[in-house]
Enzyme design. Structure first.
Site, PDB file in Angstrom:
ATOM      1  N   ASN A 110      -9.843  -0.636   0.379  1.00 28.28           N
ATOM      2  CA  ASN A 110      -8.305  -0.209   0.079  1.00 28.28           C
ATOM      3  C   ASN A 110      -8.242  -1.161  -0.949  1.00 28.28           C
ATOM      4  O   ASN A 110      -8.397  -2.236  -0.786  1.00 28.28           O
ATOM      5  CB  ASN A 110      -8.145  -1.507   1.576  1.00 28.28           C
ATOM      6  CG  ASN A 110      -6.492  -1.460   1.494  1.00 28.28           C
ATOM      7  OD1 ASN A 110      -6.206  -1.091  -0.019  1.00 28.28           O
ATOM      8  ND2 ASN A 110      -6.120  -1.099   2.731  1.00 28.28           N
ATOM      9  N   HIS A 112      -3.672   7.113   2.067  1.00 25.11           N
ATOM     10  CA  HIS A 112      -3.670   5.843   1.628  1.00 25.11           C
ATOM     11  C   HIS A 112      -4.933   5.437   2.155  1.00 25.11           C
ATOM     12  O   HIS A 112      -5.576   5.685   2.975  1.00 25.11           O
ATOM     13  CB  HIS A 112      -3.218   4.674   2.236  1.00 25.11           C
ATOM     14  CG  HIS A 112      -3.416   3.404   1.695  1.00 25.11           C
ATOM     15  ND1 HIS A 112      -3.698   2.771   0.675  1.00 25.11           N
ATOM     16  CD2 HIS A 112      -3.192   2.913   2.389  1.00 25.11           C
ATOM     17  CE1 HIS A 112      -4.189   1.228   0.833  1.00 25.11           C
ATOM     18  NE2 HIS A 112      -4.008   1.109   1.825  1.00 25.11           N
ATOM     19  N   CYS A 165       0.644  -1.111  -0.427  1.00 21.29           N
ATOM     20  CA  CYS A 165       0.266   0.010   0.010  1.00 21.29           C
ATOM     21  C   CYS A 165       1.278   1.509   0.050  1.00 21.29           C
ATOM     22  O   CYS A 165       0.753   2.011  -0.515  1.00 21.29           O
ATOM     23  CB  CYS A 165      -0.474   0.110   1.255  1.00 21.29           C
ATOM     24  SG  CYS A 165      -1.830  -1.564   0.819  1.00 21.29           S
TER      25      CYS A 165
END
Ligand code: COA
Length: 333
Positions: A286, A256, A115
């Protein structure tokens, strides 16, 4: 002679699969409910890629849109960096994206940093521009983590979705990448893994090799949450310090997209108003390396992020890795 130059982020694009999995759908698959997921994460639904849709397809679509938004064509691109942890080919998918785009002059390689991949890619790309080696770089963050999610594990399967986002970086007399900071702590690797599990195989005589397989995502949610809420404000403060700026100067916080509670906690610690924190987590979940450029592209297209706006972006996740960059959107010259 090669001249060091500044970096400008001049165009964005994104792509996501059509298929939607809502929290109610998930509640039919594992013991969970919409309210629990929304309260703890802010996620309402996620987009998932079917078997026909590869990371390279999503990445190429996002890349094509970013190149068009930058008023360039694929042959103008000197380098393609694909940040992904779910490539279609373990040897790398960036060259597949190059072929899909017809960006025939471009060198292409993958970056694996989960990520944090987009942030690591942004800093990597900027080095090639600063040294004067390349003029136009396409940076794509793309992941299809649905391939690697254990859909019977309610602690992880509620979180992830698939997608891609991209930006074009260009050499510029004015430097709009104002500060950054990157970190890793491999001692905390166990907190979040998509790990290869070796399996011994006798190849010849007493010579053994390992032919195992990758295991689905495993995560210690509480540890990752604590890590993010502590480290992300720190790393953004450091990047701001290097840029000789403060959080009060920012137009947007671009984190993020992992969890709405993380976004709000980080904004609060930095004393940034919640409405200055970009979020599209409710719609996508996500999406790993894709989440930052996907949220950026939506905000640019919606007219929220405008040329000249000052943005602090931060990625964090498996590795563990984390980083931040402070930049002004668009060209200034
Ligand atoms: N639905 C309903 N209940 C659930 C659930 C679900 N999907 N997942 C876990 N639970 C239960 C747990 O079993 C636990 O029950 P118990 O107390 O009886 O054991 C309870 O809810 C609390 O679990 P906990 O793990 O402490 O919840 P939490 O408040 O920490 O929320 C996360 C869990 C995953 C949402 C949260 O830890 C998180 O977002 N962490 C960061 C993860 C992340 O961002 N990862 C990616 C980083 S790139």
């Amino acid at each position: 002679m090669i001249q060091p130059t500044g970096v400008a982020l001049i165009g964005s694009g994104s792509a996501s699969p059509d298929a939607v999995l809502t929290n109610d759908h998930l509640a039919e698959m594992v013991e969970t409910e919409d309210e629990w997921i929304q309260t703890r994460t802010g996620i309402a639904q996620r987009r998932l890629a079917g078997p026909e849709l590869g990371v390279r397809h999503l990445a190429a679509q996002a890349g094509e849109r970013a190149i068009a938004a930058a008023n360039l064509t694929p042959p103008d691109i000197d380098l393609i960096i694909l940040a992904t942890s779910s490539p279609d080919d373990l040897f790398g998918s960036a060259a597949q994206v190059q072929a899909e785009l017809g960006a025939n002059r471009a060198a292409a390689f993958d970056i694996t940093a989960a990520c944090s991949g987009f942030l690591v890619g942004l800093i990597t790309a900027s080095q090639f521009i600063r040294t004067g080696v390349y003029q136009n770089i396409l940076l794509v963050g793309a992941d299809v983590l649905s391939r690697w999610t254990d859909w019977s594990d309610r602690r992880t399967c509620i979180l992830f979705g698939d997608g891609a986002g991209a930006v074009v970086l260009q050499a510029s007399a004015t430097d709009n990448l104002l500060g950054f900071d990157l970190h890793s702590d491999g001692r905390m690797n166990d907190c979040l893994t998509l790990a290869y599990a070796p399996e011994a195989k006798v190849l010849h005589g007493d010579l053994q090799i390992s032919q195992g397989r990758y295991q689905p995502i495993q995560m210690n949610g509480r540890e990752v949450y604590r890590f993010a809420v502590k480290r992300v404000p720190e790393v953004i403060s450091k990047a701001l310090f290097r840029a000789d700026l403060t959080a009060a100067d920012l137009d947007w916080l671009l984190l993020h997209q992992a969890n709405q509670r993380i976004i709000e906690a980080v904004a609060e610690r930095l004393k940034i108003l919640p409405e200055r924190a970009l979020s599209n987590l409710a719609q996508y979940g996500n999406t790993s390396a894709a989440s930052i450029p996907l949220a950026l592209d939506e905000a640019v297209r919606a007219g929220q992020v405008k040329p000249g706006h000052l943005i602090a972006a931060s990625g964090f996740g498996a590795g563990l890795t984390w980083g931040a960059a402070v930049f002004r959107w668009g060209r200034s010259d």
